[in-house]
Structures are given as structure tokens and as C-alpha cells.
Design a protein around this motif. Structure first.
Motif, PDB file in Angstrom:
ATOM      1  N   ASP A 292       0.728  -1.070  -0.054  1.00 51.88           N
ATOM      2  CA  ASP A 292      -0.085  -0.111   0.025  1.00 51.88           C
ATOM      3  C   ASP A 292       0.789   1.274   0.054  1.00 51.88           C
ATOM      4  O   ASP A 292       0.213   2.391  -0.547  1.00 51.88           O
ATOM      5  CB  ASP A 292      -1.065   0.127   1.050  1.00 51.88           C
ATOM      6  N   TRP A 293       1.980   1.090   0.457  1.00 55.99           N
ATOM      7  CA  TRP A 293       2.852   2.548   0.818  1.00 55.99           C
ATOM      8  C   TRP A 293       3.704   2.862  -0.577  1.00 55.99           C
ATOM      9  O   TRP A 293       4.195   3.785  -0.522  1.00 55.99           O
ATOM     10  CB  TRP A 293       3.791   2.184   1.845  1.00 55.99           C
ATOM     11  N   TYR A 294       3.658   2.116  -1.501  1.00 57.13           N
ATOM     12  CA  TYR A 294       4.634   2.412  -2.761  1.00 57.13           C
ATOM     13  C   TYR A 294       4.000   1.645  -3.978  1.00 57.13           C
ATOM     14  O   TYR A 294       3.485   0.373  -3.996  1.00 57.13           O
ATOM     15  CB  TYR A 294       6.064   1.835  -2.656  1.00 57.13           C
ATOM     16  N   PRO A 295       4.083   2.467  -4.905  1.00 58.45           N
ATOM     17  CA  PRO A 295       4.344   3.694  -5.092  1.00 58.45           C
ATOM     18  C   PRO A 295       3.311   4.899  -4.705  1.00 58.45           C
ATOM     19  O   PRO A 295       2.003   4.551  -5.042  1.00 58.45           O
ATOM     20  CB  PRO A 295       4.669   3.934  -6.741  1.00 58.45           C
ATOM     21  N   ASP A 296       3.635   5.888  -4.127  1.00 61.12           N
ATOM     22  CA  ASP A 296       2.730   6.658  -3.749  1.00 61.12           C
ATOM     23  C   ASP A 296       2.802   8.218  -4.471  1.00 61.12           C
ATOM     24  O   ASP A 296       3.902   8.658  -3.966  1.00 61.12           O
ATOM     25  CB  ASP A 296       2.815   6.895  -1.997  1.00 61.12           C
TER      26      ASP A 296
ATOM     27  N   LEU B 208      -2.509  -8.218  -3.735  1.00 62.45           N
ATOM     28  CA  LEU B 208      -2.640  -7.511  -4.956  1.00 62.45           C
ATOM     29  C   LEU B 208      -1.625  -6.375  -5.318  1.00 62.45           C
ATOM     30  O   LEU B 208      -1.121  -6.524  -6.549  1.00 62.45           O
ATOM     31  CB  LEU B 208      -3.926  -6.862  -5.125  1.00 62.45           C
ATOM     32  N   LYS B 209      -0.988  -5.855  -4.385  1.00 67.17           N
ATOM     33  CA  LYS B 209       0.041  -4.605  -4.466  1.00 67.17           C
ATOM     34  C   LYS B 209       1.324  -5.550  -3.996  1.00 67.17           C
ATOM     35  O   LYS B 209       2.323  -4.484  -3.850  1.00 67.17           O
ATOM     36  CB  LYS B 209      -0.476  -3.599  -3.671  1.00 67.17           C
ATOM     37  N   ALA B 210       1.618  -6.779  -3.906  1.00 60.88           N
ATOM     38  CA  ALA B 210       2.766  -7.452  -3.685  1.00 60.88           C
ATOM     39  C   ALA B 210       3.395  -7.344  -2.400  1.00 60.88           C
ATOM     40  O   ALA B 210       4.539  -7.046  -2.351  1.00 60.88           O
ATOM     41  CB  ALA B 210       3.580  -7.222  -4.814  1.00 60.88           C
ATOM     42  N   GLY B 211       2.890  -6.699  -1.268  1.00 61.78           N
ATOM     43  CA  GLY B 211       3.550  -6.374  -0.141  1.00 61.78           C
ATOM     44  C   GLY B 211       4.295  -7.631   0.294  1.00 61.78           C
ATOM     45  O   GLY B 211       5.202  -7.485   1.162  1.00 61.78           O
TER      46      GLY B 211
ATOM     47  N   PHE C  42      -6.110  -5.554   3.663  1.00 62.67           N
ATOM     48  CA  PHE C  42      -4.987  -6.529   3.908  1.00 62.67           C
ATOM     49  C   PHE C  42      -4.816  -7.281   2.744  1.00 62.67           C
ATOM     50  O   PHE C  42      -3.662  -7.402   2.251  1.00 62.67           O
ATOM     51  CB  PHE C  42      -5.210  -7.767   5.264  1.00 62.67           C
ATOM     52  N   PHE C  43      -5.714  -7.735   2.018  1.00 61.14           N
ATOM     53  CA  PHE C  43      -5.662  -8.582   0.873  1.00 61.14           C
ATOM     54  C   PHE C  43      -5.130  -7.677  -0.256  1.00 61.14           C
ATOM     55  O   PHE C  43      -4.235  -8.192  -1.181  1.00 61.14           O
ATOM     56  CB  PHE C  43      -6.880  -9.214   0.563  1.00 61.14           C
TER      57      PHE C  43
END
Length: 257
Positions: free
Chosen positions: A128-132, A219-222, A213-214
Motif C-alpha cells: 500500500d505504501w509504494y508507489p505513492d 494485489l500490491k505485492a506487499g 489486507f488482501f
């Protein structure tokens, strides 16, 4: 292109020197709107040549719009005290400043910047934090901040190209600092949502938290950030859960009056 850097601050003596050092030779003016700090924030700002203006807290939106109103140049670089312009981003902005076409009416009204978070001694490059992508360099006359008590949004028309380079974000001192701020932001969000007439049900918190969380972890590859990626996704989900729990509580208290 003449640029005013606008910063809002409260007790930022730890972060402010890093921020100001990264922009001191890049912008034409530095405006620091200070909310009556009790540490050395104002003194540090003046050491870097900033114009310091004391203003009681108006909320994130009000404080940032107040800062815009104090700027004297046509362009504004809006930067937080816990952020730092990377050398590559500084070079991108310097190229714009040297380009006469950047001031033409046909040029963009603003530019997006990619923000990257430094957390637990790692640069976070997934989730969630990148790319921002945030519009942080813009024509002052065309822009205004809007939004609720937290997470202000810049209103600016037109397309906004992304500048090469990063805005480094040193957002949390540690896990405890993150937890405390997440609780603060959740409470502010819940209050704004309640005032807007939004409703929360018994299942709202858990369903929105699981979705968050999902999205962040899968989805955003955390997951590519390993254990830190899990920690970030779980913390973000918990904040979402808390937001809806607090909103549900406000709804319930309101209905009992």
C-alpha cells in the motif's frame, strides 16, 4: 520558475534539518507555518533562512491552505517536515526551474512525485505504501487543499506528469509511534465520517480490514517486502478496522441522544 517551499510543523526539531537541507539550494523561498512548537523547530527553520509564521492549528486542510496563502512565488513545493527531496528528484526540479517553457500557460499546472517510505530500517517498495504518487509541485494560484480532518487532498486541474526521483518519507520513529498515529488518524477519520452522515455496521470493520489486507499484501505485492510487508499490511488493516469501530461507536452514541 520561482518556487516557494511550504511546510507545516509542530515540534519537528528531529526531522526538520534533514528536510530543509534537501531543499535549501533548490527553492527560492521557504515558508514554515509553525503551530506553537515547544522545541527548537522555529529556531532551526530560521537557521536555514526560512520565514517562520506562527499559527494555531487549523486542521490539516486549513493549515496547508494557510501556508499556501503565505507563499510569494507562483510555484509551490509542498513538503512535510518528515520528508526529504532525493538528489535525483532535486535534479528533476532544477531542470524544470531552468526551463522557460515550464512557466507557459500551456505547461502542466503541477507535477506528481513518487514518495517512498523508510520504515524499520528499510525502504518499502511494495504494498500500500509504494508507489505513492502525490502532486507536490504546483502552480499556487490553481491549487487548493480540501478534505476532512485527515488525509487532505490537493484540488488541481489538468494532467500532472511524474517527475523522476523520490520524496523520502521518514514517517514513523518505531512501531509504537506508528500505532499511536494510526489510532489518532482513525479517530479523526471516524469523526469526519460521522459528521458526513456515514454509517458503520457490525461487519463493516472486519470486511473493510480484510479487503485492505488482501489488497496491500497480495494485489500490491506487499509480500515481496517479507516480514515487514506483513507488518505493514496487518497494521493498515488494523487501522481500517479501528476506523469503523470508532464510527460505529459514534453512530450508536448519536442515536441514543
Amino acid at each position: 520558475m520561482k518556487i516557494s517551499a511550504c511546510i507545516i510543523a509542530l515540534n519537528e526539531e528531529r526531522n526538520l534539518p534533514r528536510c530543509l537541507k534537501s531543499i535549501a539550494m533548490l527553492v527560492d523561498e521557504i515558508v514554515v507555518v509553525d503551530s506553537e512548537s515547544t522545541d527548537a523547530t522555529a529556531e532551526i527553520a530560521r537557521e536555514f533562512g526560512a520565514r517562520v509564521i506562527q499559527q494555531d492549528w487549523l486542521g490539516y486542510v486549513g493549515q496547508k491552505n494557510f501556508a499556501l496563502d503565505q507563499a510569494v512565488h507562483p510555484w509551490v513545493l509542498s513538503i512535510d517536515a518528515d520528508e526529504e527531496v532525493s538528489p535525483e528528484l532535486a535534479a528533476s526540479i532544477a531542470r524544470l526551474k531552468a526551463d522557460p517553457a515550464a512557466d507557459l500557460p500551456t505547461a502542466p499546472n503541477g507535477y506528481q512525485i513518487s514518495r517512498i517510505v523508510f520504515y524499520c530500517w528499510h525502504w518499502i517498495r511494495h504494498g500500500d505504501w509504494y508507489p505513492d504518487h502525490l502532486v507536490r509541485l504546483f502552480r499556487r494560484a490553481e491549487a487548493r487543499f480540501s478534505g476532512g480532518r485527515v488525509h487532505e487532498k490537493l484540488e488541481l486541474s489538468g494532467e500532472h506528469p511524474i517527475l523522476p526521483g523520490h520524496l523520502h518519507h521518514f514517517t514513523y520513529e518505531n512501531a509504537a509511534d506508528r500505532a499511536a498515529r494510526c489510532a489518532k488518524y482513525a479517530a479523526l477519520w471516524a469523526q469526519s465520517a460521522h459528521e458526513e452522515g456515514r454509517r458503520a455496521h457490525a461487519w463493516s470493520g472486519i470486511t473493510h480490514a480484510l479487503a485492505r489486507f488482501f489488497k496491500g499484501f497480495f494485489l500490491k505485492a506487499g509480500f515481496l517486502d517479507g516480514a515487514i510487508g506483513w507488518d505493514i499490511a496487518a497494521g493498515n488493516a488494523r487501522e481500517v478496522w479501528l476506523k469503523y469501530q470508532l464510527l460505529q461507536k459514534l453512530n450508536r452514541e448519536s442515536s441514543q441522544k
